[in-house]
Design a protein around this motif. Structure first.
Motif, short mmCIF file in Angstrom:
data_model
loop_
_atom_site.label_atom_id
_atom_site.label_comp_id
_atom_site.label_asym_id
_atom_site.label_seq_id
_atom_site.Cartn_x
_atom_site.Cartn_y
_atom_site.Cartn_z
N GLN A 1 1.26 -0.97 -0.40
CA GLN A 1 -0.01 -0.03 0.09
C GLN A 1 0.62 1.23 0.03
O GLN A 1 0.42 2.43 -0.75
CB GLN A 1 -0.92 0.19 1.41
N GLN A 2 1.96 1.40 1.05
CA GLN A 2 2.67 2.12 1.46
C GLN A 2 3.45 2.24 -0.38
O GLN A 2 3.72 3.40 -1.27
CB GLN A 2 3.56 2.11 2.20
N GLN A 3 4.04 1.62 -0.61
CA GLN A 3 4.88 1.27 -2.56
C GLN A 3 2.98 1.92 -2.83
O GLN A 3 4.06 2.89 -3.80
CB GLN A 3 5.16 0.36 -3.07
N LEU A 4 2.64 1.51 -3.33
CA LEU A 4 2.11 2.45 -4.32
C LEU A 4 1.45 3.56 -4.17
O LEU A 4 1.57 4.77 -5.50
CB LEU A 4 0.82 1.68 -4.66
N LEU A 5 0.83 4.19 -2.74
CA LEU A 5 0.80 5.81 -2.28
C LEU A 5 2.59 6.52 -2.88
O LEU A 5 1.97 7.93 -3.66
CB LEU A 5 0.72 5.64 -0.89
N LEU A 6 3.44 6.60 -2.82
CA LEU A 6 4.85 6.61 -2.31
C LEU A 6 5.03 6.75 -4.30
O LEU A 6 5.28 8.05 -4.90
CB LEU A 6 6.15 6.45 -2.15
N SER A 7 4.54 5.79 -4.67
CA SER A 7 4.85 5.86 -6.34
C SER A 7 4.36 6.95 -7.12
O SER A 7 4.85 7.64 -7.52
CB SER A 7 3.69 4.43 -6.94
N MET A 8 2.96 7.22 -6.66
CA MET A 8 1.50 8.03 -7.11
C MET A 8 2.45 9.35 -6.78
O MET A 8 2.26 10.27 -7.95
CB MET A 8 0.56 7.58 -6.79
N ARG A 9 2.41 9.41 -5.32
CA ARG A 9 3.00 10.84 -5.25
C ARG A 9 4.94 11.14 -5.72
O ARG A 9 4.83 12.16 -6.49
CB ARG A 9 3.53 11.20 -3.58
N MET A 10 5.45 10.17 -6.10
CA MET A 10 6.61 10.21 -7.02
C MET A 10 6.36 10.85 -8.06
O MET A 10 7.13 11.05 -8.60
CB MET A 10 7.90 9.42 -6.30
#
Length: 316
Positions: free
Chosen positions: A258-267
């Protein structure tokens, strides 16, 4: 200290990090004061402590009897911290208040002597002529004469425990200035603070915060190293962490993804990092593995997601 700890009410931190902080403060104190705690800390221990912990000290000074003050200090020490232990052992003729300092020896933590001096000063406010025996595990104590004067007895050194011993007859000493209405209000306030301090956020929220910190710091990026870091910060074994997450219908792997996905989208939206750089930041083994992971959740490749976001910005 981690942001997770700093954001807690009253700045609560883990016991391990507390002792790390104490070690640094110990070195700073030696630089500022030398090897001895200043005399004023002993003489004005109540005043100094009240300035920092008014709820605890105020309540202890406004109990009906000396024994009530003693138990208030013991029951509400969580307002100061809960890394050390305080034991009250009431015998037939004497009561022993034993303080256990759990800090590593290397920390050189003076909390035992300070807490006993503070407690002794509070108890003497109920009976100025109170005579107490203080026992210390140390082989020497700074300002020995001041400590003797406070307790009205010679301090015993090299003892098995750090403790205060007083006759039970003193426990009934009454507070001539006792204010029952204020006492009730103080206890109600302390009770509310206790609920606030010990109200743990959902474990999933804490784990999510720590995972995010690991990725953003760049120090831990593999799933295994992040898991170890989370367990260390929360002082839990892997088994305990997974068991408690299951009670919240979550797993560590789910939260990590979940954090990998959220951070991916933010980056992808906010940074100029390349897809490969984002993949590396988030601990993926290759660009292709990262792209498959992202597309399986968003139905777009990372590049398509970035281009779509930029197209929306231009259109807006």
């Amino acid at each position: 200290m981690s942001t997770h700890e700093i954001d807690k009410p009253y700045g609560r931190i883990t016991e391990h990090n507390h002792y790390q902080l104490m070690a640094k403060i110990s070195g700073l104190n030696k630089t500022l004061y030398g090897s001895a705690i200043p005399e004023t800390i002993y003489i004005n221990s109540v005043e100094h402590s009240h300035a920092i912990f008014p709820e605890l000290i105020g309540l202890c000074l406004n109990e009906k009897t000396l024994e009530s003050a003693l138990w208030s200090f013991s029951d509400n020490r969580f307002l100061i911290g809960n890394c050390d232990d305080l034991f009250i052992e009431k015998g037939q003729s004497h009561t022993r208040i034993r303080y256990k300092n759990r800090a590593p020896h290397s920390v050189n933590n003076p909390s035992a002597i300070f807490n006993l001096v503070l407690l002794g000063s509070i108890l003497k406010s109920y009976s100025p002529g109170l005579s107490m025996q203080i026992e210390l595990t140390d082989s020497a104590v700074h300002h020995h004469a001041l400590v003797n004067d406070l307790f009205n007895k010679t301090c015993l050194l090299r003892q098995e425990h750090d403790a205060i011993i007083l006759e039970n007859g003193y426990l009934d000493c009454e507070n001539a200035s006792f204010n029952p209405l204020l006492n009730r209000l103080q206890k109600s306030h302390v009770s509310a603070l206790k609920k606030q301090i010990f109200k743990e956020p959902p474990l999933t929220a804490a784990v999510n915060t720590l995972i995010e910190q690991c990725y953003l710091s760049g120090q831990e990026t593999s799933a295994n190293s992040i898991l170890e870091k989370v367990c260390q910060e929360l002082r839990m074994s892997r088994w305990t962490l997974n068991r408690r997450l299951q009670l919240e219908s979550a797993t560590f792997t789910q939260l990590l993804h979940q954090q990998q996905l959220l951070l991916s989208m933010r980056m992808l939206r906010e940074s100029t990092l390349s897809i490969q750089e984002i993949s590396d930041c988030l601990g993926f083994s290759s660009h292709s593995v990262y792209s498959r992971f992202f597309k399986s959740h968003v139905q777009l490749s990372p590049l398509q997601f970035r281009d779509k976001g930029r197209g929306c910005e231009r259109g807006c």
